[in-house]
Every structure is written in structure tokens, then in C-alpha cells.
Design a protein around this motif. Structure first.
Motif: not given
Length: 478
Positions: A416-420, A375-385, A349-357, A234-238
Motif C-alpha cells: 500500500v505504501h509503495a503504491m502511494g 481474502i475478502n476484498c470489498f469497500g467504498h470503491l468510489g473513494d478508493g477505500n 486502506i486507501s489507494l489512488p483509484l487507478s492503482a486499485i486494480a 471494469a468496476a472502475l470504468d463503470l
């Protein structure tokens, strides 16, 4: 083979420089923030000019003594601390802080590499402009270090990485020669762009001594909001909705998890919590608008449109500049709280935006097979980081899991590597990830990197062991 910066070499170096330039390293020059690595240094060099840097590098090249560049000491991958081997010269540019020139009409500032990011921001603000690179460590991190690691930060979505904000660099190469590249040009197609080769090379190809930086006019108005979302999808859709409604005006888009708020409550209770009940996921949306547009109205419209699509629940819109600053202070305090809790393993780490969810639940499930974690997952979602950090269960310490750290890291990086994705988004490779680069890097790319290193630093004196392990030196053997 490199030689140590022993007392005899330190005396030789001191004789070639003005008084006070060579001394014994201080503890701060031998440490990194997470306490994972303690470095060494035969002597500390503190030049005040590019000419003095060139003298130091030339002396080290002649004697085959390694050099470890030191900026503000804020790096998180050990690039600023030397590993095992002959003790190097630690080359600190902390005395080279001058603003050499500023051209507001051109949106350009030239500054020496030892200036802190905060000082550069202040210089730009004094000229009615803004240098939009923004980091939690900006009071200590230096421009030279920012460029050497191609730093990212919170405004990459709108303004790009450090690389995108640099028009030219001055640098000292491995033989002591000076690259004069401080042109204030947007277009210059005269051969290889050595600026971009040096940016992100972490001091392994040259020592950046000054930079021509790109400035921007400050927005007429700024605003921010915290919005609760059902999850990362939902964050990515937002994010897509925000960019569609406010094209080019979204400065930051940060994803945060409930664990971050819990860590803040545990370690920094003075920080005011924004929600009565911590949500599972929420985002910080930051806008910079031209004259005539109201940030609060724009954010209210975004929230209403998102609510219609089921993308948001609760929300808080900053009613003042102070409240916007408080939202950002909350976000920037999360890494400090993490450090107080003590991570078993931290992953930039960074991932393609569509792979993050998909990545987040898959990585969480894979780690659960290794043990019980927070696990504390946070970061710069706008650039996939993402900063996907793994902590011990309540009541346990990271020391109790040190034997699992390598397995935890491999679990995350393999996925991460397997998901590009990339195992290093904005912190660099340094020494802590040099082995991971060998494991996950493309062989052709690694071969090209080694060839470039051998060509520009044939004796391997520049930041030995960083980025590429065992790189350079063969040409100088014998």
C-alpha cells in the motif's frame, strides 16, 4: 509521567461533580469489537454537560491523570481502550445527547457529542432534512466518535467524510478550557481552523462535546442496483461511466467479492443471496435523484451503456425501496460475517483509484508466499477505500495464524505504501496502528504532529498512547 486514576483520585473527582457522575467502568468500556485489545480504567466519568467535562479534564490535568474518551465503543483500532500504564479515567459522553438546535432553512443542526449517528439522522429527518453520514454501526457510534476519527462510510463519494459535514465544534482542551466553536458559518477566515485540527485527532488534542453539522435536502427519489463486473478494473470504468452520465447523483459505489457472499452463506444463512451463482466481483451502485428523474430508468440506461462496453454481465435493479434496503443490508452484513469467521488480519486502506486494480492481484500474490489464505476484498470503491481482509483457509482458525499476523499486515501495508496509498482510510490510527504510523508516516509530518500535541497537551493526558506513541508529558516532567 502520568499517575493512575486510583480510588483517591476517583473520590476527589466525585466530590467536584454532581452525584452519580463517577463510577466503576463496565466491561463494555474496556473492550473493542474485534477482541484484539482489552483495556483498563481506574474509574468511569459520565458528565451531563460541557461544564462537567471541563471540570473532569481540569482535575486530570492538575493530577496528571490520563483520559481515554469513549463514544459508542465501535472503533476498530483500539482508540477507545487504554493500553499498559497507569489506569486512566474513561470519559464517556453517552449522557450528553441533546439536540441543541436545528435550522432547516440553513441546513444546520447542533447536537451534543454523545448522540448516536442514528439519533442525529432521525432528528434531521424530523425536520425534513438528511444528515448523510451513513455507517453500519450508526445505531451505536456517536457523533463525537465519528468526528474524532473523521469517519467515512458509504456516502463519501457524494457527501464527503465526517469532516466535510461539520461546520463547527465545541471542545474541552487539555487544561480544561472550553473552545466555543459552534458557529453555523460556511465562511469564517479568522485564523487557524481548529475545528479541522480536532476532527480526526481521536481525542488526543481535545474532547469534542458538541458539533454544528451540515444537513442536506433528501433526494426526491433513490435507487440501487447490483451489477456483476469482470473485475476491479471494469468496476472502475463503470464508476467513471456512472459519474459521467449522472454527475453528482451517485451516492454510493461499493465493490464486493464472491468471498463475502460465501461468508454470509456460512454464518448468516437467513440473508437472501441476490445471485443463484455467486459472481467473482460485483458492485452496488446507489443513486439519489431530483424530482422528475426515475432511478430505475437511470440505472437501466447505465447498465445498457456499460454492457455495450463489456463492463457488466448480470445485474439486478431495485424495484422498490424495500429491495434497495435489502441490497444495502447485504453490503452492511459483510463485516458482521467477517467477524464471525475471524480474520487473521484486517486492513482498512486507501489507494489512488487507478492503482486499485493492480494492487489487488499483487497483494494476493505476495500473501500467497506466506501461506494459504482466503481474502475478502470489498469497500467504498468510489473513494478508493478498500477493506482487504485476510482469513485462514477453510478448516483453520485465526488463532492458528496469530504468529503470522504481523507478517501479513506488513506485507499488505508495504505494498500500500509503495503504491502511494494510506494504511488507514476511515478507521483511524488508535493504538493498534500507532506503530504503523511511525513506520510509514512522513518524518516531517510526524514531527509537526508531535509539536502540535506538545503544544496543546503538554502533559500528555489526552488519550495517551493513541495515534502518537510516547507523545507529550516532557514539559510536565519534574
Amino acid at each position: 509521567m502520568l499517575h493512575p486514576a486510583d480510588p483517591a483520585f476517583a473520590a476527589l473527582l466525585a466530590a467536584r461533580l454532581p452525584p452519580g457522575r463517577v463510577r466503576t467502568p463496565e466491561p463494555r468500556h474496556l473492550e473493542e469489537p474485534r477482541g484484539r485489545w482489552h483495556g483498563q480504567g481506574g474509574c468511569l466519568a459520565l458528565p451531563r454537560s460541557t461544564a462537567e467535562v471541563a471540570t473532569i479534564v481540569a482535575a486530570c490535568a492538575a493530577a496528571r491523570v490520563g483520559i481515554v474518551p469513549w463514544g459508542g465503543g465501535t472503533g476498530l483500532v483500539g482508540g477507545q481502550v487504554a493500553g499498559p500504564g497507569p489506569a486512566p479515567v474513561i470519559l464517556s459522553l453517552e449522557r450528553m445527547t441533546a439536540v441543541r438546535g436545528i435550522w432547516p432553512a440553513e441546513n444546520v443542526l447542533i447536537v451534543e457529542a454523545g448522540a448516536t449517528l442514528a439519533d442525529v439522522q432521525a432528528a434531521a429527518e424530523g425536520a425534513g432534512r438528511r444528515f448523510p453520514l451513513s455507517l453500519a454501526s450508526e445505531g451505536s457510534a456517536t457523533i463525537g466518535g465519528n468526528l474524532a476519527t473523521n469517519a467515512g462510510g458509504t456516502a463519501v463519494l457524494r457527501y464527503g467524510n465526517a469532516r466535510d459535514l461539520c461546520l463547527g465544534v465545541e471542545a474541552v482542551l487539555a487544561d480544561g478550557s472550553v473552545l466555543h466553536g459552534l458557529k453555523r458559518l460556511r465562511k469564517d477566515n479568522t485564523g487557524y481552523d481548529l475545528r479541522h485540527l480536532l476532527i480526526g485527532s481521536e481525542g488526543t488534542l481535545g474532547i469534542i462535546t458538541a458539533a454544528a453539522l451540515r444537513l442536506v435536502p433528501p433526494p426526491a427519489a433513490e435507487g440501487a442496483a447490483l451489477m456483476v463486473v469482470p473485475g476491479p478494473a471494469a468496476a472502475l470504468d463503470l464508476l467513471a461511466l456512472a459519474q459521467g452520465r449522472l454527475a453528482g447523483l451517485v451516492t454510493g459505489f461499493e465493490l464486493m467479492h464472491r468471498t463475502g457472499l460465501e461468508f454470509l452463506a456460512q454464518t448468516m444463512p437467513d440473508i437472501r443471496q441476490p445471485f443463484a451463482v455467486p459472481p467473482e466481483w460485483f458492485v452496488l451502485v446507489d443513486l439519489g435523484l431530483p424530482e422528475g428523474l426515475d432511478p430505475a430508468a437511470a440505472l437501466e440506461g447505465l447498465y445498457a451503456a456499460a454492457a455495450e462496453q463489456g463492463l457488466v454481465g448480470d445485474g439486478l435493479i431495485a424495484s422498490s425501496a424495500a429491495q434497495r434496503s435489502a441490497f444495502w443490508a447485504l453490503r452492511e452484513a459483510i463485516p458482521l460475517a467477517n467477524r464471525k469467521v475471524g480474520a487473521v488480519s484486517s486492513h482498512d486502506i486507501s489507494l489512488p483509484l487507478s492503482a486499485i486494480a493492480g494492487f489487488i492481484p499483487r497483494a494476493t500474490a505476495a500473501l500467497a508466499e506466506l501461506g494459504d489464505w482466503r481474502i475478502n476484498c470489498f469497500g467504498h470503491l468510489g473513494d478508493g477505500n478498500l477493506h482487504f481482509n485476510v482469513f485462514p483457509a477453510p478448516g483453520r482458525t485465526r488463532a492458528a495464524h496469530d504468529h503470522q499476523r504481523a507478517a501479513v499486515m506488513a506485507c499488505v501495508y508495504d505494498l500500500v505504501h509503495a503504491m502511494g496509498g494510506s494504511i488507514s482510510a476511515e478507521h483511524g490510527v488508535g493504538r493498534l496502528k500507532a506503530g504503523d504510523l511511525e513506520r510509514y508516516g512522513d518524518p516531517a509530518r510526524l514531527a509537526a504532529m508531535r509539536a502540535i500535541k506538545a503544544a496543546l497537551d503538554p502533559c500528555g493526558i489526552l488519550n495517551p498512547g493513541a495515534v502518537l506513541r510516547n507523545a507529550g508529558g516532557d514539559i510536565c516532567e519534574g
